[in-house]
Scaffold this motif. Structure first.
Motif, short mmCIF file in Angstrom:
data_model
loop_
_atom_site.label_atom_id
_atom_site.label_comp_id
_atom_site.label_asym_id
_atom_site.label_seq_id
_atom_site.Cartn_x
_atom_site.Cartn_y
_atom_site.Cartn_z
N LEU A 140 2.54 6.78 -0.73
CA LEU A 140 2.24 6.09 0.33
C LEU A 140 3.78 5.66 0.96
O LEU A 140 4.63 5.62 0.26
CB LEU A 140 1.76 4.53 0.03
N HIS A 141 3.59 5.52 2.27
CA HIS A 141 4.81 5.34 3.14
C HIS A 141 5.10 3.79 3.05
O HIS A 141 4.00 2.97 3.41
CB HIS A 141 4.64 5.86 4.32
N ASP A 142 6.12 3.32 3.00
CA ASP A 142 6.45 1.79 2.78
C ASP A 142 5.38 1.37 1.69
O ASP A 142 4.66 0.13 1.69
CB ASP A 142 6.21 1.16 3.90
N GLU A 143 5.63 1.87 0.44
CA GLU A 143 4.58 1.57 -0.76
C GLU A 143 4.64 0.13 -1.02
O GLU A 143 3.57 -0.51 -1.24
CB GLU A 143 5.09 2.31 -1.86
N ALA A 144 5.72 -0.49 -1.12
CA ALA A 144 5.89 -2.11 -1.60
C ALA A 144 5.01 -2.96 -0.82
O ALA A 144 4.16 -3.89 -1.60
CB ALA A 144 7.46 -2.51 -1.44
N TYR A 145 4.81 -2.72 0.40
CA TYR A 145 3.88 -3.73 1.28
C TYR A 145 2.53 -3.11 1.46
O TYR A 145 1.58 -3.74 1.66
CB TYR A 145 4.64 -4.47 2.45
N LEU A 146 2.45 -1.91 1.46
CA LEU A 146 1.07 -1.09 1.83
C LEU A 146 0.17 -1.16 0.66
O LEU A 146 -1.27 -1.62 0.84
CB LEU A 146 1.25 0.24 2.45
N ARG A 147 0.49 -0.79 -0.66
CA ARG A 147 -0.50 -0.66 -1.72
C ARG A 147 -1.12 -2.00 -1.91
O ARG A 147 -2.33 -1.92 -2.20
CB ARG A 147 0.54 -0.27 -2.85
N PRO A 148 -0.48 -3.17 -1.85
CA PRO A 148 -1.26 -4.43 -2.16
C PRO A 148 -2.16 -4.60 -1.32
O PRO A 148 -3.38 -5.21 -1.60
CB PRO A 148 -0.15 -5.43 -2.11
N LEU A 149 -2.11 -4.17 0.07
CA LEU A 149 -3.19 -4.26 1.19
C LEU A 149 -4.24 -3.56 0.79
O LEU A 149 -5.61 -3.80 1.08
CB LEU A 149 -2.50 -3.91 2.71
N LEU A 150 -4.23 -2.41 0.32
CA LEU A 150 -5.05 -1.40 -0.04
C LEU A 150 -6.00 -1.77 -1.36
O LEU A 150 -7.21 -1.25 -1.41
CB LEU A 150 -4.59 0.16 -0.10
N ARG A 151 -5.51 -2.53 -1.98
CA ARG A 151 -6.06 -3.03 -3.22
C ARG A 151 -6.85 -4.47 -2.94
O ARG A 151 -7.54 -4.73 -3.73
CB ARG A 151 -5.11 -3.48 -4.49
N ASP A 152 -6.64 -5.10 -1.84
CA ASP A 152 -7.27 -6.22 -1.54
C ASP A 152 -8.70 -5.92 -1.31
O ASP A 152 -9.26 -4.89 -1.24
CB ASP A 152 -6.91 -6.76 0.04
#
Length: 155
Positions: A140-152
């Motif tokens: 993922l690009h910008d993994e640190a803030y994107l991955r938590p959004l995808l897990r919501d």
């Protein structure tokens, strides 16, 4: 959240966008009715990312998010509330700050097929790939803030 972002785009074009444009970009975490998420890969990302782009002068950010989802994935989206606002400091390759901008990620819902990448974007070859994902992809690009959004929770 706050990030410092060296960019591969033309510093002059980014500076013009920040100083004469809106200095605001939007993205959308687009979920389908089955909970899958739509992501794109384009010429400037280093992995999969939410569809999005620059807000044009006079354009409401939600309308910009809806436009970007359609341009980059195909389906029309219903855009909801902001999920994340990122203050960005763009730096030169030496790390010296040049200008600031903001990036807002909205919750969105859409349904439909995503066409081949050659039918997406506003310019040829802008979108390298776009697809629905059951789970967040590894890269993922910008993994640190994107991955938590995808897990919501999809709701």
């Amino acid at each position: 959240a706050s990030i410092s972002a060296p960019s591969r785009e033309s510093p002059a074009s980014l500076r013009a966008w920040a100083e004469s444009g809106t200095a605001l970009a939007v993205g959308a975490r687009v979920r389908g009715p089955d909970g899958r998420v739509a992501l794109v890969r384009n010429e400037w990302t280093e992995g999969w990312f939410v569809p999005g782009g620059a807000v044009e002068p006079g354009e409401h950010p939600r309308r910009a998010a809806r436009r970007e989802v359609r341009e980059e994935t195909g389906p029309s989206a219903r855009v909801g509330e902001p999920l994340l606002v990122v203050d960005q400091t763009f730096a030169d390759l030496d790390g010296d700050p040049q200008f600031e901008a903001a990036f807002v990620v909205y919750a969105a819902r859409a349904d439909g097929e995503i066409p081949d990448a050659d039918r997406l974007g506003v310019s040829p070859d802008e979108i390298e790939a776009a697809r629905w994902f059951d789970d967040a992809p590894e890269r993922l690009h910008d993994e640190a803030y994107l991955r938590p959004l995808l897990r919501d929770d999809p709701e």
